[in-house]
Motif scaffolding. Structure first.
Motif, PDB file in Angstrom:
ATOM      1  N   LEU A 123      -0.800  -6.252  -7.147  1.00  0.00           N
ATOM      2  CA  LEU A 123      -0.240  -5.004  -7.656  1.00  0.00           C
ATOM      3  C   LEU A 123      -1.046  -4.396  -8.792  1.00  0.00           C
ATOM      4  O   LEU A 123      -0.688  -3.342  -9.312  1.00  0.00           O
ATOM      5  N   ASN A 124      -2.105  -5.108  -9.181  1.00  0.00           N
ATOM      6  CA  ASN A 124      -2.953  -4.637 -10.270  1.00  0.00           C
ATOM      7  C   ASN A 124      -2.151  -4.443 -11.559  1.00  0.00           C
ATOM      8  O   ASN A 124      -2.226  -3.402 -12.213  1.00  0.00           O
ATOM      9  N   SER A 171      -0.443  -6.978 -15.025  1.00  0.00           N
ATOM     10  CA  SER A 171      -0.635  -8.262 -15.705  1.00  0.00           C
ATOM     11  C   SER A 171       0.407  -9.269 -15.220  1.00  0.00           C
ATOM     12  O   SER A 171       1.451  -8.889 -14.678  1.00  0.00           O
ATOM     13  N   GLU A 172       0.106 -10.541 -15.431  1.00  0.00           N
ATOM     14  CA  GLU A 172       1.073 -11.582 -15.067  1.00  0.00           C
ATOM     15  C   GLU A 172       2.354 -11.423 -15.870  1.00  0.00           C
ATOM     16  O   GLU A 172       3.451 -11.612 -15.338  1.00  0.00           O
ATOM     17  N   SER A 173       2.222 -11.049 -17.127  1.00  0.00           N
ATOM     18  CA  SER A 173       3.423 -10.876 -17.956  1.00  0.00           C
ATOM     19  C   SER A 173       4.251  -9.695 -17.463  1.00  0.00           C
ATOM     20  O   SER A 173       5.490  -9.743 -17.505  1.00  0.00           O
ATOM     21  N   ALA A 174       3.601  -8.641 -16.975  1.00  0.00           N
ATOM     22  CA  ALA A 174       4.351  -7.516 -16.405  1.00  0.00           C
ATOM     23  C   ALA A 174       5.093  -7.959 -15.148  1.00  0.00           C
ATOM     24  O   ALA A 174       6.236  -7.547 -14.916  1.00  0.00           O
ATOM     25  N   SER A 175       4.459  -8.812 -14.354  1.00  0.00           N
ATOM     26  CA  SER A 175       5.111  -9.339 -13.157  1.00  0.00           C
ATOM     27  C   SER A 175       6.347 -10.142 -13.539  1.00  0.00           C
ATOM     28  O   SER A 175       7.435  -9.949 -12.975  1.00  0.00           O
ATOM     29  N   ARG A 176       6.204 -11.025 -14.514  1.00  0.00           N
ATOM     30  CA  ARG A 176       7.348 -11.837 -14.955  1.00  0.00           C
ATOM     31  C   ARG A 176       8.450 -10.952 -15.526  1.00  0.00           C
ATOM     32  O   ARG A 176       9.634 -11.154 -15.269  1.00  0.00           O
ATOM     33  N   SER A 177       8.053  -9.975 -16.312  1.00  0.00           N
ATOM     34  CA  SER A 177       9.018  -9.063 -16.931  1.00  0.00           C
ATOM     35  C   SER A 177       9.778  -8.257 -15.875  1.00  0.00           C
ATOM     36  O   SER A 177      11.002  -8.110 -15.947  1.00  0.00           O
ATOM     37  N   GLN A 178       9.054  -7.738 -14.884  1.00  0.00           N
ATOM     38  CA  GLN A 178       9.712  -6.959 -13.839  1.00  0.00           C
ATOM     39  C   GLN A 178      10.638  -7.826 -13.002  1.00  0.00           C
ATOM     40  O   GLN A 178      11.713  -7.377 -12.592  1.00  0.00           O
ATOM     41  N   LEU A 179      10.264  -9.083 -12.774  1.00  0.00           N
ATOM     42  CA  LEU A 179      11.145  -9.993 -12.043  1.00  0.00           C
ATOM     43  C   LEU A 179      12.418 -10.256 -12.834  1.00  0.00           C
ATOM     44  O   LEU A 179      13.518 -10.232 -12.287  1.00  0.00           O
ATOM     45  N   THR A 180      12.273 -10.481 -14.125  1.00  0.00           N
ATOM     46  CA  THR A 180      13.446 -10.713 -14.975  1.00  0.00           C
ATOM     47  C   THR A 180      14.368  -9.507 -14.954  1.00  0.00           C
ATOM     48  O   THR A 180      15.590  -9.641 -14.803  1.00  0.00           O
ATOM     49  N   GLN A 235       0.835  -1.203   0.000  1.00  0.00           N
ATOM     50  CA  GLN A 235       0.000   0.000   0.000  1.00  0.00           C
ATOM     51  C   GLN A 235       0.867   1.249   0.000  1.00  0.00           C
ATOM     52  O   GLN A 235       0.553   2.232  -0.665  1.00  0.00           O
ATOM     53  N   TRP A 236       1.954   1.213   0.752  1.00  0.00           N
ATOM     54  CA  TRP A 236       2.883   2.338   0.759  1.00  0.00           C
ATOM     55  C   TRP A 236       3.445   2.558  -0.639  1.00  0.00           C
ATOM     56  O   TRP A 236       3.502   3.683  -1.124  1.00  0.00           O
ATOM     57  N   LEU A 237       3.850   1.464  -1.295  1.00  0.00           N
ATOM     58  CA  LEU A 237       4.390   1.576  -2.647  1.00  0.00           C
ATOM     59  C   LEU A 237       3.357   2.134  -3.619  1.00  0.00           C
ATOM     60  O   LEU A 237       3.681   2.961  -4.467  1.00  0.00           O
ATOM     61  N   LYS A 238       2.130   1.668  -3.512  1.00  0.00           N
ATOM     62  CA  LYS A 238       1.081   2.147  -4.419  1.00  0.00           C
ATOM     63  C   LYS A 238       0.837   3.642  -4.240  1.00  0.00           C
ATOM     64  O   LYS A 238       0.578   4.345  -5.201  1.00  0.00           O
ATOM     65  N   LYS A 239       0.934   4.105  -3.010  1.00  0.00           N
ATOM     66  CA  LYS A 239       0.712   5.531  -2.743  1.00  0.00           C
ATOM     67  C   LYS A 239       1.874   6.381  -3.249  1.00  0.00           C
ATOM     68  O   LYS A 239       1.687   7.503  -3.666  1.00  0.00           O
ATOM     69  N   ARG A 240       3.084   5.870  -3.163  1.00  0.00           N
ATOM     70  CA  ARG A 240       4.263   6.700  -3.388  1.00  0.00           C
ATOM     71  C   ARG A 240       5.083   6.391  -4.629  1.00  0.00           C
ATOM     72  O   ARG A 240       6.047   7.074  -4.907  1.00  0.00           O
ATOM     73  N   LEU A 300       4.141   1.704  -9.880  1.00  0.00           N
ATOM     74  CA  LEU A 300       4.546   0.306  -9.937  1.00  0.00           C
ATOM     75  C   LEU A 300       4.735  -0.191 -11.369  1.00  0.00           C
ATOM     76  O   LEU A 300       5.321  -1.233 -11.587  1.00  0.00           O
ATOM     77  N   ASN A 301       4.224   0.530 -12.312  1.00  0.00           N
ATOM     78  CA  ASN A 301       4.391   0.122 -13.702  1.00  0.00           C
ATOM     79  C   ASN A 301       5.594   0.836 -14.309  1.00  0.00           C
ATOM     80  O   ASN A 301       5.501   1.466 -15.352  1.00  0.00           O
ATOM     81  N   GLU A 302       6.723   0.740 -13.630  1.00  0.00           N
ATOM     82  CA  GLU A 302       7.925   1.427 -14.073  1.00  0.00           C
ATOM     83  C   GLU A 302       8.360   0.894 -15.423  1.00  0.00           C
ATOM     84  O   GLU A 302       8.307  -0.291 -15.689  1.00  0.00           O
ATOM     85  N   SER A 303       8.809   1.808 -16.242  1.00  0.00           N
ATOM     86  CA  SER A 303       9.241   1.402 -17.573  1.00  0.00           C
ATOM     87  C   SER A 303      10.725   1.669 -17.769  1.00  0.00           C
ATOM     88  O   SER A 303      11.173   1.866 -18.887  1.00  0.00           O
ATOM     89  N   ILE A 304      11.476   1.731 -16.694  1.00  0.00           N
ATOM     90  CA  ILE A 304      12.915   1.936 -16.800  1.00  0.00           C
ATOM     91  C   ILE A 304      13.525   0.696 -17.432  1.00  0.00           C
ATOM     92  O   ILE A 304      13.294  -0.414 -16.994  1.00  0.00           O
TER      93      ILE A 304
END
Length: 182
Positions: free
Chosen positions: A149-150, A152-161, A82-87, A90-94
């Motif tokens: 985190l609201n 997609s699953e693919s975004a989750s996998r991509s961010q983990l990679t 919740q802290w992360l969502k506020k501040r 989460l869909n960082e595109s770096i």
């Protein structure tokens, strides 16, 4: 020392001494969870404080069918998210350029101190850090992470990679730094 079962019961009856004991007993473990999601110590303390507020607000709902520590960890993770969502977005595109990606020998990890590992995780962008912690540390699936985190699953996998590649690069540079300094 009071048993965990009695401690919970006393906290459910709003006994201040028991509440103090619970904070004293479980703060180190929950602070470790908070620090993995926060970018600095002060933020981790804020997350921890919010976690204890929620723990005490909801301790009446705790049922001893599962682990009390796991229940508190889950609350702490949710507070951190919740802290992360506020501040943070989460869909960082770096996008990081990782040209040389080679597996690290396990010996590198044995030379790292806990604080160094936490620091490396904290240095990740917020979205990557959240996915990395949820999947690697907490054991959530990409489907569960996508719901939390609201994304997609693919975004989750991509961010983990991407998080893994960033950590790999940082570990390799630390390895080189340590080798040249010895």
């Amino acid at each position: 020392m009071i048993s965990e079962k009695q401690l919970i019961k006393d906290c459910q009856h709003y006994k201040k001494a028991a509440q103090f004991e619970l904070v004293k007993r479980y703060s180190p473990m929950l602070m470790t969870v908070s620090r993995r999601y926060a970018h600095d110590q002060a933020t981790a303390k804020d997350i921890l404080q919010e976690s204890f507020i929620r723990i005490f607000s909801n301790i009446q709902n705790f049922r001893p069918t599962g682990s009390f520590e796991a229940w508190m960890r889950k609350i702490t993770v949710h507070c951190a998210l919740q802290w992360l969502k506020k501040r943070a977005n989460l869909n960082e595109s770096i996008v990081y350029e990782i040209n040389d990606w080679h597996p690290i020998e396990p010996a590198v990890f044995s030379r790292l101190e806990t604080e160094e590992i936490i620091g490396l995780i904290q240095s990740l962008p917020a979205g990557y850090r959240a996915v990395f912690n949820l999947n690697i540390i907490e054991g959530y699936t990409h489907k569960e992470i996508s719901i939390m985190l609201n994304i997609s699953e693919s975004a989750s996998r991509s961010q983990l990679t991407r998080a893994r590649k960033i950590l790999q690069k940082k570990l390799n540079s630390q390895k080189l730094t340590k080798e040249t300094s010895t």
